[in-house]
Design a protein around this motif. Structure first.
Motif, PDB file in Angstrom:
ATOM      1  N   SER A 495       0.830  -1.208   0.000  1.00 44.12           N
ATOM      2  CA  SER A 495       0.000   0.000   0.000  1.00 44.12           C
ATOM      3  C   SER A 495       0.860   1.253   0.000  1.00 44.12           C
ATOM      4  O   SER A 495       0.491   2.271  -0.577  1.00 44.12           O
ATOM      5  CB  SER A 495      -0.923  -0.009   1.224  1.00 44.12           C
ATOM      6  N   ALA A 496       2.033   1.194   0.650  1.00 45.46           N
ATOM      7  CA  ALA A 496       2.915   2.362   0.670  1.00 45.46           C
ATOM      8  C   ALA A 496       3.432   2.674  -0.731  1.00 45.46           C
ATOM      9  O   ALA A 496       3.506   3.832  -1.143  1.00 45.46           O
ATOM     10  CB  ALA A 496       4.088   2.127   1.623  1.00 45.46           C
ATOM     11  N   ASP A 497       3.758   1.604  -1.512  1.00 47.29           N
ATOM     12  CA  ASP A 497       4.236   1.830  -2.871  1.00 47.29           C
ATOM     13  C   ASP A 497       3.147   2.443  -3.740  1.00 47.29           C
ATOM     14  O   ASP A 497       3.398   3.343  -4.546  1.00 47.29           O
ATOM     15  CB  ASP A 497       4.719   0.513  -3.490  1.00 47.29           C
ATOM     16  N   VAL A 498       1.906   1.910  -3.592  1.00 49.16           N
ATOM     17  CA  VAL A 498       0.793   2.473  -4.362  1.00 49.16           C
ATOM     18  C   VAL A 498       0.579   3.925  -3.993  1.00 49.16           C
ATOM     19  O   VAL A 498       0.362   4.783  -4.855  1.00 49.16           O
ATOM     20  CB  VAL A 498      -0.481   1.650  -4.121  1.00 49.16           C
ATOM     21  N   TRP A 499       0.650   4.227  -2.696  1.00 45.31           N
ATOM     22  CA  TRP A 499       0.425   5.608  -2.249  1.00 45.31           C
ATOM     23  C   TRP A 499       1.497   6.531  -2.797  1.00 45.31           C
ATOM     24  O   TRP A 499       1.200   7.629  -3.265  1.00 45.31           O
ATOM     25  CB  TRP A 499       0.429   5.649  -0.730  1.00 45.31           C
ATOM     26  N   LEU A 500       2.750   6.082  -2.771  1.00 41.74           N
ATOM     27  CA  LEU A 500       3.825   6.919  -3.287  1.00 41.74           C
ATOM     28  C   LEU A 500       3.697   7.117  -4.791  1.00 41.74           C
ATOM     29  O   LEU A 500       3.950   8.200  -5.299  1.00 41.74           O
ATOM     30  CB  LEU A 500       5.186   6.284  -2.953  1.00 41.74           C
ATOM     31  N   ARG A 501       3.285   6.034  -5.526  1.00 40.09           N
ATOM     32  CA  ARG A 501       3.127   6.171  -6.955  1.00 40.09           C
ATOM     33  C   ARG A 501       1.992   7.140  -7.288  1.00 40.09           C
ATOM     34  O   ARG A 501       2.122   7.993  -8.159  1.00 40.09           O
ATOM     35  CB  ARG A 501       2.860   4.803  -7.581  1.00 40.09           C
ATOM     36  N   ASN A 502       0.899   7.028  -6.571  1.00 41.31           N
ATOM     37  CA  ASN A 502      -0.206   7.962  -6.779  1.00 41.31           C
ATOM     38  C   ASN A 502       0.180   9.370  -6.395  1.00 41.31           C
ATOM     39  O   ASN A 502      -0.236  10.344  -7.025  1.00 41.31           O
ATOM     40  CB  ASN A 502      -1.425   7.526  -5.965  1.00 41.31           C
ATOM     41  N   LEU A 503       0.976   9.502  -5.342  1.00 42.24           N
ATOM     42  CA  LEU A 503       1.374  10.826  -4.878  1.00 42.24           C
ATOM     43  C   LEU A 503       2.254  11.517  -5.907  1.00 42.24           C
ATOM     44  O   LEU A 503       2.118  12.711  -6.164  1.00 42.24           O
ATOM     45  CB  LEU A 503       2.115  10.702  -3.541  1.00 42.24           C
ATOM     46  N   SER A 504       3.152  10.753  -6.534  1.00 40.38           N
ATOM     47  CA  SER A 504       4.035  11.370  -7.524  1.00 40.38           C
ATOM     48  C   SER A 504       3.263  11.802  -8.761  1.00 40.38           C
ATOM     49  O   SER A 504       3.679  12.703  -9.474  1.00 40.38           O
ATOM     50  CB  SER A 504       5.156  10.388  -7.908  1.00 40.38           C
ATOM     51  N   LEU A 505       2.132  11.146  -9.035  1.00 44.29           N
ATOM     52  CA  LEU A 505       1.353  11.504 -10.210  1.00 44.29           C
ATOM     53  C   LEU A 505       0.224  12.478  -9.904  1.00 44.29           C
ATOM     54  O   LEU A 505      -0.460  12.933 -10.811  1.00 44.29           O
ATOM     55  CB  LEU A 505       0.756  10.235 -10.827  1.00 44.29           C
ATOM     56  N   SER A 506       0.009  12.780  -8.641  1.00 45.47           N
ATOM     57  CA  SER A 506      -1.191  13.515  -8.254  1.00 45.47           C
ATOM     58  C   SER A 506      -1.284  14.928  -8.835  1.00 45.47           C
ATOM     59  O   SER A 506      -2.371  15.311  -9.274  1.00 45.47           O
ATOM     60  CB  SER A 506      -1.315  13.564  -6.729  1.00 45.47           C
ATOM     61  N   PRO A 507      -0.230  15.742  -8.876  1.00 47.87           N
ATOM     62  CA  PRO A 507      -0.422  17.083  -9.436  1.00 47.87           C
ATOM     63  C   PRO A 507      -0.844  17.059 -10.896  1.00 47.87           C
ATOM     64  O   PRO A 507      -1.807  17.735 -11.287  1.00 47.87           O
ATOM     65  CB  PRO A 507       0.955  17.741  -9.252  1.00 47.87           C
ATOM     66  N   ALA A 508      -0.156  16.270 -11.723  1.00 48.35           N
ATOM     67  CA  ALA A 508      -0.522  16.201 -13.136  1.00 48.35           C
ATOM     68  C   ALA A 508      -1.883  15.552 -13.318  1.00 48.35           C
ATOM     69  O   ALA A 508      -2.704  16.003 -14.129  1.00 48.35           O
ATOM     70  CB  ALA A 508       0.545  15.431 -13.915  1.00 48.35           C
ATOM     71  N   GLY A 509      -2.157  14.484 -12.556  1.00 46.19           N
ATOM     72  CA  GLY A 509      -3.458  13.847 -12.660  1.00 46.19           C
ATOM     73  C   GLY A 509      -4.589  14.751 -12.210  1.00 46.19           C
ATOM     74  O   GLY A 509      -5.673  14.770 -12.809  1.00 46.19           O
ATOM     75  N   PHE A 510      -4.316  15.507 -11.165  1.00 48.76           N
ATOM     76  CA  PHE A 510      -5.320  16.466 -10.690  1.00 48.76           C
ATOM     77  C   PHE A 510      -5.614  17.518 -11.757  1.00 48.76           C
ATOM     78  O   PHE A 510      -6.781  17.843 -12.030  1.00 48.76           O
ATOM     79  CB  PHE A 510      -4.807  17.118  -9.407  1.00 48.76           C
ATOM     80  N   LEU A 511      -4.566  18.061 -12.392  1.00 49.58           N
ATOM     81  CA  LEU A 511      -4.771  19.079 -13.419  1.00 49.58           C
ATOM     82  C   LEU A 511      -5.488  18.503 -14.640  1.00 49.58           C
ATOM     83  O   LEU A 511      -6.375  19.154 -15.204  1.00 49.58           O
ATOM     84  CB  LEU A 511      -3.420  19.674 -13.834  1.00 49.58           C
ATOM     85  N   LYS A 512      -5.114  17.297 -15.050  1.00 55.83           N
ATOM     86  CA  LYS A 512      -5.751  16.705 -16.224  1.00 55.83           C
ATOM     87  C   LYS A 512      -7.237  16.486 -15.985  1.00 55.83           C
ATOM     88  O   LYS A 512      -8.078  16.763 -16.849  1.00 55.83           O
ATOM     89  CB  LYS A 512      -5.063  15.395 -16.576  1.00 55.83           C
ATOM     90  N   GLN A 513      -7.583  16.008 -14.785  1.00 53.48           N
ATOM     91  CA  GLN A 513      -8.985  15.794 -14.459  1.00 53.48           C
ATOM     92  C   GLN A 513      -9.728  17.130 -14.373  1.00 53.48           C
ATOM     93  O   GLN A 513     -10.850  17.261 -14.858  1.00 53.48           O
ATOM     94  CB  GLN A 513      -9.093  15.043 -13.131  1.00 53.48           C
ATOM     95  N   LYS A 514      -9.085  18.129 -13.788  1.00 53.72           N
ATOM     96  CA  LYS A 514      -9.698  19.453 -13.648  1.00 53.72           C
ATOM     97  C   LYS A 514      -9.959  20.075 -15.019  1.00 53.72           C
ATOM     98  O   LYS A 514     -11.048  20.612 -15.288  1.00 53.72           O
ATOM     99  CB  LYS A 514      -8.781  20.347 -12.825  1.00 53.72           C
ATOM    100  N   PHE A 515      -8.973  20.012 -15.922  1.00 55.54           N
ATOM    101  CA  PHE A 515      -9.132  20.599 -17.242  1.00 55.54           C
ATOM    102  C   PHE A 515     -10.228  19.881 -18.029  1.00 55.54           C
ATOM    103  O   PHE A 515     -11.004  20.515 -18.761  1.00 55.54           O
ATOM    104  CB  PHE A 515      -7.824  20.553 -18.013  1.00 55.54           C
ATOM    105  N   ALA A 516     -10.299  18.561 -17.904  1.00 58.49           N
ATOM    106  CA  ALA A 516     -11.318  17.801 -18.628  1.00 58.49           C
ATOM    107  C   ALA A 516     -12.720  18.177 -18.150  1.00 58.49           C
ATOM    108  O   ALA A 516     -13.652  18.316 -18.949  1.00 58.49           O
ATOM    109  CB  ALA A 516     -11.075  16.303 -18.464  1.00 58.49           C
ATOM    110  N   ILE A 517     -12.884  18.344 -16.850  1.00 64.39           N
ATOM    111  CA  ILE A 517     -14.193  18.729 -16.319  1.00 64.39           C
ATOM    112  C   ILE A 517     -14.586  20.122 -16.810  1.00 64.39           C
ATOM    113  O   ILE A 517     -15.736  20.370 -17.201  1.00 64.39           O
ATOM    114  CB  ILE A 517     -14.172  18.671 -14.784  1.00 64.39           C
TER     115      ILE A 517
END
Length: 532
Positions: A495-517
């Motif tokens: 779970s720690a690896d998944v959390w770290l992987r998601n955390l490293s992608l979170s800013p770009a993923g957050f922006l991509k989702q925000k722009f799409a909405i």
């Protein structure tokens, strides 16, 4: 330092009455203390035997020091001035919004490593220069999106700048008109005199008329920073591989110099280009600050800079003469003070001289204003400023400990910022809520809370997507007598690896989702309706 004699005057001229008062004091003292003053009371034959002229009595006396203090003090209090200045309570930093073009051509490598990466590197250096100033961020391609409203936290802006990529916005094109409209709505809530900086490698000539109309009605200036070269450059994908066309030839990024020049002319914007040195950063800061000062000068009354404080140094030396007994002037104390001021260190490192004349908080303030945030955090005793310095230095653990000692809305606001930097989003939201309960309205806390809430929602959405993946392996028991169910051991990431992987992608993923909405809302809005 040149003095404009035509503008030289005194801010408080009535204090100059101290000058004739000092001269009158010297005259009265002379007539009273001289032999001429005693002849009316003592016989002239006895006067030479009753007055004593000690050795050195003809030199400077305390009355001369008092007169000099009155003269210099009167001139200093009168406020000599010859130069205008803005009042110190106004922010001298120009607000800036940076709009970054995320068109596919920004991946061209003619400006290594790519146009977009070069722009991100320049913006990182620009943010480091603008400590204490408000900077906002807009991303655009075929649509324009607000990433961050103007904020004085350069680390937060840089976090989202470095997460920008050409894959975040699906709509093709360059919606500069949307950028100007969005920037105008954002800058209306900030101080006048803002600047919009467009970092782009092209322009949509079909929008030039609309851009010209929008720029004519705006009260902020527009700067264009062009990036790219005439030969274009090979486009690369996300893995760094060259993109190929249908014939298998590498795709080249476009760079239309004429289109960019037409855009600059329509927007009435100065046009600059990306450089390998810091000339482009100087160019941006010069234009932004000049426009800001012009707007402030037109809307704010100018103040004259009081230069009387320069006389405090000779006044201090003269004041030391009052510590000596006798008639002669002892220059030892004055020379000692001059030596101490000459060896006083320009840095904020504590020493015997600094400790003798400045409190720890004063030393910390000196270091903070000279951008030595680590030294300021070590020197400050005030918990609020200790936390501010530690936060700016990137020592978020120390900042957290400092802000936790206070019970003010400002402290809870920065406590939320610190918790967000430490990825403790639940604690950050709780701190923002506490700040809003203690102070309302608090727009900065509202904006940061909304940003952290969206970031947390994006991370939770990505984690949900990770947990709903299909199984890595399906095993069937084909042996005779099958029918019993069994578990198959499959290696899974912790779970720690998944959390770290998601955390490293979170800013770009957050922006991509925000722009799409936001793009979906624009597409669903009726034609001709207001822009969201």
């Amino acid at each position: 330092m040149e003095i404009d004699l035509s503008a030289f005057h005194f801010l408080r001229p009535w204090w100059l009455l101290a000058v004739p008062a000092a001269l009158a004091l010297l005259w009265l003292r002379r007539s009273e203390g001289s032999r001429l003053g005693w002849r009316s009371s003592i016989s002239p034959a006895l006067l030479p035997y009753l007055t004593v002229d000690a050795a050195g009595s003809a030199g400077p006396r305390p009355i001369h020091a008092v007169a000099a203090l009155l003269i210099l003090g009167g001139i200093a209090a009168a406020g000599p001035t010859w130069e205008q200045d803005r009042p110190p309570f106004l922010d001298n930093q120009a607000p800036l919004i940076v709009a970054v073009d995320l068109s596919p051509s920004m991946d061209a490598n003619d400006v290594p490593p790519s146009r977009l990466e070069a722009v991100k590197h320049k913006l990182h250096d620009l943010l480091a220069r603008r400590t204490g100033a408000k900077t906002g961020l807009i991303a655009y391609a075929g649509s324009a999106h607000l990433v961050l409203p103007p904020t004085d936290d350069p680390n937060l802006v840089d976090l989202f700048v470095q997460s920008l990529s050409t894959s975040l916005i699906a709509a093709p094109g360059r919606d500069v008109a949307g950028v100007i409209t969005l920037a105008e709505s954002v800058l209306q809530a900030t101080q006048a005199g803002g600047t919009l900086l467009l970092a782009t490698d092209g322009a949509d000539t079909d929008q030039l008329a609309q851009v010209q109309q929008l720029a004519k009605g705006s009260d902020f200036q527009i700067l264009i920073l062009a990036t790219g070269t005439a030969h274009g450059g090979v486009l690369h994908d996300a893995r760094g591989q060259p993109r190929m066309d249908a014939q298998g030839k590498p795709l080249l990024g476009t760079f239309n110099t004429d289109a960019i020049k037409q855009l600059a002319q329509a927007a009435r914007a100065p046009l600059g280009s990306l450089t390998v040195n810091e000339d482009d950063l100087d160019w941006v800061q010069l234009h932004a600050q000049r426009h800001f000062q012009e707007v402030q000068d037109a809307g704010q009354p100018m103040h004259w800079k009081d230069a009387g404080y320069w006389l405090c140094w000779p006044l201090g030396l003269l004041a030391l003469l009052g510590l000596r007994r006798g008639w002669n002037v002892n220059w030892t104390a004055g020379l000692l003070l001059a030596w101490m001021t000459g060896v006083y260190p320009s840095t904020a490192n504590a020493g015997p001289v600094a400790d003798a004349f400045f409190t720890p908080d004063q030393q910390g303030r000196w270091a903070y204003e000279h951008h030595d945030f680590a030294g300021a955090a070590a020197a400050f005793q005030d918990p609020y400023w200790k936390g501010r310095a530690a936060y700016d230095a990137g020592d978020y653990r120390a900042a957290l400990a400092a802000f936790a000692r206070l019970d003010t809305p400002e402290a809870y606001f920065y406590l939320g910022n610190t918790q967000a930097r430490l990825r403790n989003y639940d604690a950050a939201l709780a701190s923002y809520d506490h700040a809003l309960r203690m102070r309302s309205p608090f727009p900065e806390a509202v904006q940061n809370r909304a940003l952290v809430a969206k970031l947390q929602a994006a991370i939770e959405s990505e984690q949900t997507g990770q947990n709903s993946d299909k199984p890595d392996e399906v095993a069937y028991d084909n042996k005779k007598g099958a029918g019993k169910m069994g578990d198959v051991a499959v290696a899974k990431a912790s779970s720690a690896d998944v959390w770290l992987r998601n955390l490293s992608l979170s800013p770009a993923g957050f922006l991509k989702q925000k722009f799409a909405i936001e793009d979906a809302k624009k597409a669903a809005a009726p034609a001709g309706g207001p822009r969201p």
